[in-house]
Write a protein that holds these residues in place. Structure first.
Motif, PDB file in Angstrom:
ATOM      1  N   THR A  26     -82.723  92.334 -31.438  1.00  0.00           N
ATOM      2  CA  THR A  26     -83.098  90.981 -31.622  1.00  0.00           C
ATOM      3  C   THR A  26     -82.830  90.896 -33.316  1.00  0.00           C
ATOM      4  OG1 THR A  26     -84.861  91.431 -30.232  1.00  0.00           O
ATOM      5  CG2 THR A  26     -85.047  89.704 -31.788  1.00  0.00           C
ATOM      6  N   ARG A  28     -80.462  92.018 -35.118  1.00  0.00           N
ATOM      7  CA  ARG A  28     -78.970  91.978 -35.227  1.00  0.00           C
ATOM      8  C   ARG A  28     -78.414  90.633 -34.639  1.00  0.00           C
ATOM      9  NH1 ARG A  28     -78.162  97.315 -33.187  1.00  0.00           N
ATOM     10  NH2 ARG A  28     -77.644  98.552 -35.121  1.00  0.00           N
ATOM     11  N   GLU A  29     -79.057  90.385 -33.655  1.00  0.00           N
ATOM     12  CA  GLU A  29     -78.612  88.993 -32.927  1.00  0.00           C
ATOM     13  C   GLU A  29     -78.962  87.793 -33.909  1.00  0.00           C
ATOM     14  OE1 GLU A  29     -79.291  85.943 -28.950  1.00  0.00           O
ATOM     15  OE2 GLU A  29     -80.233  88.313 -28.948  1.00  0.00           O
ATOM     16  N   ASP A  32     -76.196  87.663 -36.571  1.00  0.00           N
ATOM     17  CA  ASP A  32     -75.234  87.164 -35.838  1.00  0.00           C
ATOM     18  C   ASP A  32     -75.058  85.553 -35.818  1.00  0.00           C
ATOM     19  OD1 ASP A  32     -74.088  89.616 -35.496  1.00  0.00           O
ATOM     20  OD2 ASP A  32     -74.379  90.095 -33.455  1.00  0.00           O
ATOM     21  N   LEU A  33     -76.355  85.216 -35.183  1.00  0.00           N
ATOM     22  CA  LEU A  33     -76.421  83.750 -35.033  1.00  0.00           C
ATOM     23  C   LEU A  33     -76.484  83.077 -36.407  1.00  0.00           C
ATOM     24  CD1 LEU A  33     -79.105  83.508 -32.157  1.00  0.00           C
ATOM     25  CD2 LEU A  33     -76.640  82.878 -32.097  1.00  0.00           C
ATOM     26  N   HIS A  55     -83.268  81.356 -30.367  1.00  0.00           N
ATOM     27  CA  HIS A  55     -83.494  82.596 -30.527  1.00  0.00           C
ATOM     28  C   HIS A  55     -84.686  83.047 -31.576  1.00  0.00           C
ATOM     29  CE1 HIS A  55     -82.538  86.856 -31.659  1.00  0.00           C
ATOM     30  NE2 HIS A  55     -82.906  86.523 -32.925  1.00  0.00           N
ATOM     31  N   HIS A  59     -87.581  85.412 -30.538  1.00  0.00           N
ATOM     32  CA  HIS A  59     -87.742  86.572 -31.297  1.00  0.00           C
ATOM     33  C   HIS A  59     -89.286  86.760 -31.768  1.00  0.00           C
ATOM     34  CE1 HIS A  59     -86.164  88.167 -35.341  1.00  0.00           C
ATOM     35  NE2 HIS A  59     -87.381  88.552 -35.319  1.00  0.00           N
TER      36      HIS A  59
END
Length: 136
Positions: A26, A28-29, A32-33, A55, A59
């Protein structure tokens, strides 16, 4: 802010991993976003912030469930910090929609990475330790 400026912030296992696979994925995402939003052309910035906000809401909801499950004593403080960041991201989203992107970009490049590093090293690492202790 010059959009061609090199963006230094990136995921680093050695500093960002909390060794809870779902939590790490989560986070890492999120990174990335955030990077996608930092690099987005002006016309796509609001949409990228929508994705980051969606996200981040999910999260933080997941982390709240973890806090509840392990009886985290600092839950109120941790959740208040989550609400503060969601509020800031929401205000940045509104500014991006209003074409006030320079301020939004500075926030995404400077404030969010600083917040993430500190939050991860303090509140989230505490949550991960308590969660691992409760659920070995």
């Amino acid at each position: 802010m010059d959009r061609t400026m090199k963006i230094e912030f990136a995921w680093k296992d050695e500093t960002h991993l909390l060794h809870l696979p779902e939590m790490d994925a989560t986070h890492r995402e999120f990174v990335d976003l955030l990077l996608r939003a930092q690099r987005a052309p002006d016309g796509e910035l609001a949409q990228c912030l929508d994705s980051l906000l969606d996200h981040t809401r999910a999260h933080f909801k997941h982390e709240s469930g973890m806090m509840s499950a392990c009886g985290l004593s600092s839950r109120a403080e941790h959740e208040a910090e989550h609400q503060r960041i969601l509020g800031e991201l929401g205000r940045m989203r509104a500014r991006a929609e209003g074409s006030r992107t320079a301020f939004v970009r500075a926030y995404l490049v400077e404030a969010v990475p600083d917040w993430f590093r500190t939050h991860l090293a303090t509140m989230d690492s505490d949550l991960a330790a308590k969660y691992r202790q409760a659920f070995p």
